[in-house]
Every structure is written in structure tokens, then in C-alpha cells.
Write a protein that holds these residues in place. Structure first.
Motif: not given
Length: 139
Positions: A43-52, A59-65, A88-96
Motif C-alpha cells: 500500500i502507498e500512502i499519499s503524504a500530501q493527503r495526510c493530516q499533519r 504526519i499524524y500517527n493516527g493516519d499511519l496506524f 505496533i512500533d513507530f520507529l521514526n516520525p515522518l515529516k518529509e
């Protein structure tokens, strides 16, 4: 300027398999199914459509979960299975910006319970790892 979102028909996405669960989610969330096989989904996630998060831009971790949960469900690809738990483990926050991909593979494949391992990567750097438990509710 906002880009036009092309509506992709499910027939255009799948070569051998079709999504048998959560069909409406592709139109309401920021996901694109890149690959769907028996016991596997990419699955690919569109970062532009994710909440920040406003203060930091991450990127809001709820969107990633939510995306990881969808990837696990798509890998099982049976509408009679529901998610009952996750570790689930979030290893790094996503910004870029970049290519955010989730790989989901059924690890334990029972007839009533399935465990799906999901790995998330941003530009090939792992940011998420989790196990999702699904059980069959219909007979």
C-alpha cells in the motif's frame, strides 16, 4: 494549486486478485494499492493527503496506524475477518515527503485467526513495524 485526484477503477489495479473487503476506503483515504496477492498487500500512502501535526509538520500517527491496519486487512482480503488487536512500533516520525509504502504479509495463517506483519518504509527507511491480529467472525 490542488492536484486533481484521478479515480482509479479496481480493475485497473489488480491483475490476479481483487480486494474483497473495505472497498470504499480507497475513495475516502490517502491509500493506493500497489500490489495485492494472496496473503500479501503493498500500500502507498499519499503524504500530501495526510493530516499533519500543526506545530511540527510531522504526519499524524493516527493516519499511519489507519493505513497499517488497512494494509493488514487487505493482505488477509476476506470480509469475514476483523481486526482484534495490534502490537505496533513507530520507529521514526515522518515529516518529509517521499514514497511511503506499507508491506503487509500474513505471518500466521489459521482458518479462524491470522497474524499479519506490516512494515512501513519511507524512501526505503523503516519507520513502522507491527503485528495485527484478525479473526473470522462469520462462518
Amino acid at each position: 494549486m490542488e492536484e486533481a485526484v484521478k479515480e482509479i477503477k479496481l480493475e485497473e489495479i489488480f491483475e490476479n486478485d481483487e480486494l474483497k473487503t473495505h472497498n470504499d476506503i480507497l475513495h475516502t483515504h490517502a491509500y493506493t494499492i500497489k500490489e495485492l496477492k494472496e496473503n500479501h498487500a503493498k500500500i502507498e500512502i499519499s503524504a500530501q493527503r495526510c493530516q499533519r501535526v500543526k506545530e511540527s509538520g510531522y504526519i499524524y500517527n493516527g493516519d499511519l496506524f489507519s493505513a497499517a491496519s488497512f494494509a493488514a486487512t487487505a493482505a488477509v482480503n476476506d470480509s469475514s475477518f476483523v481486526l482484534i488487536g495490534s502490537n505496533i512500533d513507530f520507529l521514526n516520525p515522518l515529516k518529509e515527503e517521499g514514497e511511503i509504502i506499507l508491506y503487509a504479509d500474513v505471518d500466521i495463517n489459521g482458518s479462524i485467526k491470522k497474524i499479519v506483519q506490516v512494515v512501513g518504509k519511507l524512501n526505503d527507511i523503516e519507520f513502522l513495524r507491527g503485528d495485527f491480529s484478525l479473526v473470522k467472525i462469520d462462518s
